[in-house]
Design an enzyme around this catalytic site. Structure first.
Site, PDB file in Angstrom:
ATOM      1  N   LYS A  11       9.854  30.671 -26.690  1.00  0.00           N
ATOM      2  CA  LYS A  11       9.086  29.806 -27.587  1.00  0.00           C
ATOM      3  C   LYS A  11       7.831  30.537 -28.091  1.00  0.00           C
ATOM      4  O   LYS A  11       7.451  31.587 -27.553  1.00  0.00           O
ATOM      5  CB  LYS A  11       8.710  28.521 -26.837  1.00  0.00           C
ATOM      6  CG  LYS A  11       9.921  27.684 -26.452  1.00  0.00           C
ATOM      7  CD  LYS A  11       9.510  26.334 -25.877  1.00  0.00           C
ATOM      8  CE  LYS A  11      10.732  25.520 -25.504  1.00  0.00           C
ATOM      9  NZ  LYS A  11      10.377  24.133 -25.092  1.00  0.00           N
ATOM     10  N   TYR A  51      16.807  20.105 -32.047  1.00  0.00           N
ATOM     11  CA  TYR A  51      16.106  19.079 -31.269  1.00  0.00           C
ATOM     12  C   TYR A  51      16.511  17.664 -31.668  1.00  0.00           C
ATOM     13  O   TYR A  51      15.715  16.732 -31.556  1.00  0.00           O
ATOM     14  CB  TYR A  51      14.594  19.278 -31.375  1.00  0.00           C
ATOM     15  CG  TYR A  51      14.096  20.404 -30.474  1.00  0.00           C
ATOM     16  CD1 TYR A  51      14.299  20.358 -29.091  1.00  0.00           C
ATOM     17  CD2 TYR A  51      13.418  21.494 -30.994  1.00  0.00           C
ATOM     18  CE1 TYR A  51      13.859  21.380 -28.262  1.00  0.00           C
ATOM     19  CE2 TYR A  51      12.969  22.528 -30.160  1.00  0.00           C
ATOM     20  CZ  TYR A  51      13.196  22.446 -28.802  1.00  0.00           C
ATOM     21  OH  TYR A  51      12.753  23.455 -27.965  1.00  0.00           O
ATOM     22  N   ARG A  87      17.979  27.775 -15.372  1.00  0.00           N
ATOM     23  CA  ARG A  87      17.110  26.597 -15.278  1.00  0.00           C
ATOM     24  C   ARG A  87      16.338  26.599 -13.960  1.00  0.00           C
ATOM     25  O   ARG A  87      15.213  26.123 -13.894  1.00  0.00           O
ATOM     26  CB  ARG A  87      17.900  25.311 -15.525  1.00  0.00           C
ATOM     27  CG  ARG A  87      18.293  25.217 -17.021  1.00  0.00           C
ATOM     28  CD  ARG A  87      19.079  23.991 -17.375  1.00  0.00           C
ATOM     29  NE  ARG A  87      18.308  22.757 -17.393  1.00  0.00           N
ATOM     30  CZ  ARG A  87      17.697  22.258 -18.470  1.00  0.00           C
ATOM     31  NH1 ARG A  87      17.725  22.901 -19.617  1.00  0.00           N
ATOM     32  NH2 ARG A  87      17.045  21.113 -18.403  1.00  0.00           N
ATOM     33  N   ARG A 104       8.044  28.939 -15.580  1.00  0.00           N
ATOM     34  CA  ARG A 104       7.108  27.948 -16.130  1.00  0.00           C
ATOM     35  C   ARG A 104       5.928  27.712 -15.198  1.00  0.00           C
ATOM     36  O   ARG A 104       4.790  27.523 -15.650  1.00  0.00           O
ATOM     37  CB  ARG A 104       7.847  26.639 -16.420  1.00  0.00           C
ATOM     38  CG  ARG A 104       8.747  26.753 -17.654  1.00  0.00           C
ATOM     39  CD  ARG A 104       9.670  25.564 -17.779  1.00  0.00           C
ATOM     40  NE  ARG A 104      10.398  25.566 -19.042  1.00  0.00           N
ATOM     41  CZ  ARG A 104      11.537  24.909 -19.244  1.00  0.00           C
ATOM     42  NH1 ARG A 104      12.071  24.202 -18.258  1.00  0.00           N
ATOM     43  NH2 ARG A 104      12.130  24.963 -20.418  1.00  0.00           N
ATOM     44  N   ASN A 114       6.089  25.581 -22.786  1.00  0.00           N
ATOM     45  CA  ASN A 114       6.753  25.867 -21.511  1.00  0.00           C
ATOM     46  C   ASN A 114       7.644  27.127 -21.547  1.00  0.00           C
ATOM     47  O   ASN A 114       8.676  27.201 -20.889  1.00  0.00           O
ATOM     48  CB  ASN A 114       7.525  24.637 -21.018  1.00  0.00           C
ATOM     49  CG  ASN A 114       8.639  24.216 -21.957  1.00  0.00           C
ATOM     50  OD1 ASN A 114       8.846  24.832 -22.991  1.00  0.00           O
ATOM     51  ND2 ASN A 114       9.363  23.169 -21.587  1.00  0.00           N
ATOM     52  N   HIS A 117      13.144  27.716 -23.966  1.00  0.00           N
ATOM     53  CA  HIS A 117      14.197  26.706 -23.963  1.00  0.00           C
ATOM     54  C   HIS A 117      15.418  27.326 -23.295  1.00  0.00           C
ATOM     55  O   HIS A 117      15.656  28.531 -23.447  1.00  0.00           O
ATOM     56  CB  HIS A 117      14.569  26.308 -25.398  1.00  0.00           C
ATOM     57  CG  HIS A 117      15.910  25.647 -25.489  1.00  0.00           C
ATOM     58  ND1 HIS A 117      16.091  24.309 -25.211  1.00  0.00           N
ATOM     59  CD2 HIS A 117      17.140  26.152 -25.767  1.00  0.00           C
ATOM     60  CE1 HIS A 117      17.378  24.028 -25.328  1.00  0.00           C
ATOM     61  NE2 HIS A 117      18.044  25.126 -25.667  1.00  0.00           N
ATOM     62  N   GLU A 128      24.955  25.733 -28.827  1.00  0.00           N
ATOM     63  CA  GLU A 128      23.678  26.400 -29.143  1.00  0.00           C
ATOM     64  C   GLU A 128      23.878  27.892 -29.441  1.00  0.00           C
ATOM     65  O   GLU A 128      23.190  28.447 -30.291  1.00  0.00           O
ATOM     66  CB  GLU A 128      22.690  26.196 -27.994  1.00  0.00           C
ATOM     67  CG  GLU A 128      22.269  24.738 -27.883  1.00  0.00           C
ATOM     68  CD  GLU A 128      21.203  24.466 -26.844  1.00  0.00           C
ATOM     69  OE1 GLU A 128      20.607  23.381 -26.896  1.00  0.00           O
ATOM     70  OE2 GLU A 128      20.968  25.328 -25.962  1.00  0.00           O
TER      71      GLU A 128
HETATM   72  P1  ADP Z   1      14.360  20.968 -21.824  1.00  0.00           P
HETATM   73  O1  ADP Z   1      13.863  21.815 -22.986  1.00  0.00           O
HETATM   74  O2  ADP Z   1      13.760  21.394 -20.517  1.00  0.00           O
HETATM   75  O3  ADP Z   1      15.859  20.835 -21.778  1.00  0.00           O
HETATM   76  P2  ADP Z   1      14.151  18.328 -23.091  1.00  0.00           P
HETATM   77  O4  ADP Z   1      15.474  18.598 -23.753  1.00  0.00           O
HETATM   78  O5  ADP Z   1      13.965  17.056 -22.377  1.00  0.00           O
HETATM   79  O6  ADP Z   1      13.771  19.518 -22.061  1.00  0.00           O
HETATM   80  O7  ADP Z   1      13.009  18.426 -24.188  1.00  0.00           O
HETATM   81  C1  ADP Z   1      13.074  19.349 -25.207  1.00  0.00           C
HETATM   82  C2  ADP Z   1      11.693  19.900 -25.482  1.00  0.00           C
HETATM   83  O8  ADP Z   1      10.874  18.875 -26.007  1.00  0.00           O
HETATM   84  C3  ADP Z   1      10.919  20.426 -24.261  1.00  0.00           C
HETATM   85  O9  ADP Z   1      11.251  21.742 -23.905  1.00  0.00           O
HETATM   86  C4  ADP Z   1       9.503  20.332 -24.758  1.00  0.00           C
HETATM   87  O10 ADP Z   1       9.198  21.422 -25.612  1.00  0.00           O
HETATM   88  C5  ADP Z   1       9.545  19.058 -25.574  1.00  0.00           C
HETATM   89  N1  ADP Z   1       9.112  17.885 -24.810  1.00  0.00           N
HETATM   90  C6  ADP Z   1       9.827  17.178 -23.901  1.00  0.00           C
HETATM   91  N2  ADP Z   1       9.107  16.146 -23.399  1.00  0.00           N
HETATM   92  C7  ADP Z   1       7.892  16.212 -24.020  1.00  0.00           C
HETATM   93  C8  ADP Z   1       6.687  15.442 -23.955  1.00  0.00           C
HETATM   94  N3  ADP Z   1       6.577  14.367 -23.157  1.00  0.00           N
HETATM   95  N4  ADP Z   1       5.643  15.839 -24.719  1.00  0.00           N
HETATM   96  C9  ADP Z   1       5.739  16.902 -25.553  1.00  0.00           C
HETATM   97  N5  ADP Z   1       6.845  17.671 -25.663  1.00  0.00           N
HETATM   98  C10 ADP Z   1       7.903  17.339 -24.916  1.00  0.00           C
END
Ligand code: ADP
Length: 141
Positions: A11, A51, A87, A104, A114, A117, A128
């Site tokens: 990211k 997303y 992960r 992280r 973080n 992805h 993906e």
């Molecule tokens: P991951 O990327 O760990 O699979 P998610 O698919 O739940 O997690 O979320 C996608 C992305 O959206 C996260 O990596 C993060 O960048 C963002 N995100 C998730 N929850 C939040 C939140 N509460 N506030 C801001 N950004 C968020």
């Protein structure tokens, strides 16, 4: 067990803070293998597709803004049980809840900023990988 492949995105925080090399070294150090790598700038359409599962969340505009701040680096990474292993190396989505020793936990800032992805299942990984790599851009060796 067969080698599986997952999709990682470095990211904008990782790119702008020059964290890519050390994170890549952790993946390689864990025995995971690079099958493809490229830099790209997220456009609105690709970002919305990637997303789609959070598009209705109140924080989505912040994610859009953050993910377009700099180019990102897409990485196709292979190994046994690679989705789960990556992960685990990353730690949970919220960097503040991630243990020290995880990527992280050591390098992330919060739930949005973080570092990386990573695909959350083999099915997601297949979709993906197609999203970011064309035929001929993923290597077997
Ligand atoms: P991951 O990327 O760990 O699979 P998610 O698919 O739940 O997690 O979320 C996608 C992305 O959206 C996260 O990596 C993060 O960048 C963002 N995100 C998730 N929850 C939040 C939140 N509460 N506030 C801001 N950004 C968020």
């Amino acid at each position: 067990m067969s080698q599986e492949t997952t999709l990682i995105l470095f990211k904008p925080d990782a790119v702008s803070k020059a964290l890519v090399g050390q994170v890549l070294a952790r993946f390689e150090g864990a025995g995971l293998k690079i099958r493809g790598i490229k830099m790209l700038q997220f456009g609105d359409a690709l970002l919305r597709e990637h997303y789609a599962h959070i598009a209705s969340k109140p924080f989505f505009p912040d994610v859009q803004n953050f993910m377009q701040k700099t180019p990102v680096i897409a990485l196709a990474l292979a190994g046994e049980n690679v989705v789960a292993r990556v992960r685990e190396l990353l730690g949970p989505t919220d960097s503040k809840k991630a243990a020290k020793g995880t990527i992280r936990g050591d390098l992330g800032v919060d739930v949005m900023v973080n570092v990386c992805h990573a695909s959350d299942s083999l099915e997601t990984a297949a979709a993906e990988l197609k999203r970011f790599f064309r035929d001929g851009e993923l290597f077997q060796y």
